[in-house]
Design a protein around this motif. Sequence first.
Motif, mmCIF file in Angstrom:
data_model
loop_
_atom_site.group_PDB
_atom_site.id
_atom_site.type_symbol
_atom_site.label_atom_id
_atom_site.label_comp_id
_atom_site.label_asym_id
_atom_site.label_seq_id
_atom_site.Cartn_x
_atom_site.Cartn_y
_atom_site.Cartn_z
ATOM 1 N N UNK A 41 -4.843 3.349 12.504
ATOM 2 C CA UNK A 41 -3.973 2.185 12.693
ATOM 3 C C UNK A 41 -2.986 2.150 11.535
ATOM 4 N N UNK A 42 -1.721 1.933 11.865
ATOM 5 C CA UNK A 42 -0.683 1.921 10.838
ATOM 6 C C UNK A 42 -0.130 0.525 10.624
ATOM 7 N N UNK A 43 0.372 0.308 9.441
ATOM 8 C CA UNK A 43 0.844 -1.024 9.069
ATOM 9 C C UNK A 43 1.997 -1.496 9.954
ATOM 10 N N UNK A 44 2.763 -0.577 10.543
ATOM 11 C CA UNK A 44 3.859 -1.001 11.404
ATOM 12 C C UNK A 44 3.409 -1.202 12.846
ATOM 13 N N UNK A 45 2.134 -0.943 13.141
ATOM 14 C CA UNK A 45 1.615 -1.250 14.468
ATOM 15 C C UNK A 45 1.208 -0.062 15.309
ATOM 16 N N UNK A 46 1.552 1.178 14.915
ATOM 17 C CA UNK A 46 1.181 2.350 15.708
ATOM 18 C C UNK A 46 -0.291 2.679 15.566
ATOM 19 N N UNK A 47 -0.863 3.312 16.586
ATOM 20 C CA UNK A 47 -2.242 3.753 16.485
ATOM 21 C C UNK A 47 -2.478 4.985 17.349
ATOM 22 N N UNK A 76 -2.583 -3.897 5.943
ATOM 23 C CA UNK A 76 -1.626 -3.722 4.854
ATOM 24 C C UNK A 76 -1.547 -2.273 4.398
ATOM 25 N N UNK A 77 -2.458 -1.442 4.913
ATOM 26 C CA UNK A 77 -2.472 -0.014 4.598
ATOM 27 C C UNK A 77 -2.615 0.783 5.887
ATOM 28 N N UNK A 78 -2.173 2.037 5.875
ATOM 29 C CA UNK A 78 -2.433 2.929 6.997
ATOM 30 C C UNK A 78 -3.900 3.347 6.923
ATOM 31 N N UNK A 79 -4.653 3.065 7.987
ATOM 32 C CA UNK A 79 -6.106 3.216 7.969
ATOM 33 C C UNK A 79 -6.563 4.333 8.904
ATOM 34 N N UNK A 80 -7.464 5.165 8.412
ATOM 35 C CA UNK A 80 -8.135 6.175 9.233
ATOM 36 C C UNK A 80 -9.615 5.833 9.275
ATOM 37 N N UNK A 81 -10.189 5.763 10.478
ATOM 38 C CA UNK A 81 -11.623 5.515 10.646
ATOM 39 C C UNK A 81 -12.272 6.786 11.174
ATOM 40 N N UNK A 113 -4.513 15.362 8.623
ATOM 41 C CA UNK A 113 -4.461 14.036 9.232
ATOM 42 C C UNK A 113 -3.993 12.987 8.232
ATOM 43 N N UNK A 114 -4.472 13.094 7.012
ATOM 44 C CA UNK A 114 -4.076 12.149 5.966
ATOM 45 C C UNK A 114 -2.583 12.242 5.697
ATOM 46 N N UNK A 115 -2.072 13.462 5.626
ATOM 47 C CA UNK A 115 -0.634 13.651 5.386
ATOM 48 C C UNK A 115 0.189 13.184 6.584
ATOM 49 N N UNK A 116 -0.257 13.552 7.783
ATOM 50 C CA UNK A 116 0.508 13.245 8.995
ATOM 51 C C UNK A 116 0.638 11.749 9.231
ATOM 52 N N UNK A 117 -0.439 11.020 8.984
ATOM 53 C CA UNK A 117 -0.436 9.586 9.257
ATOM 54 C C UNK A 117 -0.190 8.727 8.012
ATOM 55 N N UNK A 118 0.004 9.357 6.879
ATOM 56 C CA UNK A 118 0.225 8.593 5.661
ATOM 57 C C UNK A 118 -0.956 7.706 5.317
ATOM 58 N N UNK A 130 -5.894 10.840 -3.207
ATOM 59 C CA UNK A 130 -5.901 9.482 -3.734
ATOM 60 C C UNK A 130 -6.046 8.442 -2.618
ATOM 61 N N UNK A 131 -6.959 8.729 -1.683
ATOM 62 C CA UNK A 131 -7.233 7.828 -0.562
ATOM 63 C C UNK A 131 -8.522 7.067 -0.849
ATOM 64 N N UNK A 132 -8.467 5.771 -0.721
ATOM 65 C CA UNK A 132 -9.642 4.935 -0.929
ATOM 66 C C UNK A 132 -10.621 5.101 0.222
ATOM 67 N N UNK A 133 -11.937 5.136 -0.066
ATOM 68 C CA UNK A 133 -12.952 5.252 0.974
ATOM 69 C C UNK A 133 -13.804 3.986 1.016
ATOM 70 N N UNK A 134 -14.116 3.538 2.246
ATOM 71 C CA UNK A 134 -14.940 2.357 2.448
ATOM 72 C C UNK A 134 -16.013 2.672 3.490
#
Length: 199
Positions: free
Chosen positions: A64-70, A47-52, A96-101, A139-143
């Motif tokens: 991984x992006x919410x629309x399916x791209x990775x 549900x969110x654009x995720x960076x690992x 990277x955060x800006x480029x991939x949203x 304002x990116x959440x970290x897990x």
Amino acid sequence: MTDLFATIAEADKSAMLGKAIDRLYEIRGEPTPAPAHIPRARAHLPTSNVLALDLGTHCGWAVAKREGGMDYGTESFHRLTGGAKWAEFRAWLSSAIKRHGVEVLYFEDVKAHGPGQVIAAHVYGGFLAMAQMVCHQHNVRMVGVGVGTVKKAWTGKGNAKKPEMIAAARAKGFRVGEQDDDTADALAILSLAVKQEAI
């Protein structure tokens, strides 16, 4: 960088979503249901654009992006020393955060380093602190995800070694080189992130 979804870029929206879901089943290490039963719904995408990130001097990353791209790879900061290393990492991560949203960042949460790895612990702490700062600014959440949790979910073994992590990535169809353990780790973290963010 390789966009695994480039081959379906011109497909119609429903077909693209279906293939993206098939690929996410692969990332998650789960069997793909029979075509007639594959749910074509956004709920099966993050549900969110995720960076690992596999934080370190050789920083493995996967998106991984919410629309399916990775996309995925490794960014190296080994040629830099002192403040230059942290400045370069900060600039790269911000870009990277800006480029991939990116909306959420998952990382391998290392609680302890082995005997004689004091320098490694200091370096990890530096990268983690910079990541926290950049994520705060954007304002990116970290897990954080435990090391053993990542390894077990990816290979079935909580103490899997680097070759096993790489082998698991290759078995799932990713183009990972024999020395690309950082990329393999990032993909493993991403697989957990996708499961969590699809809930």
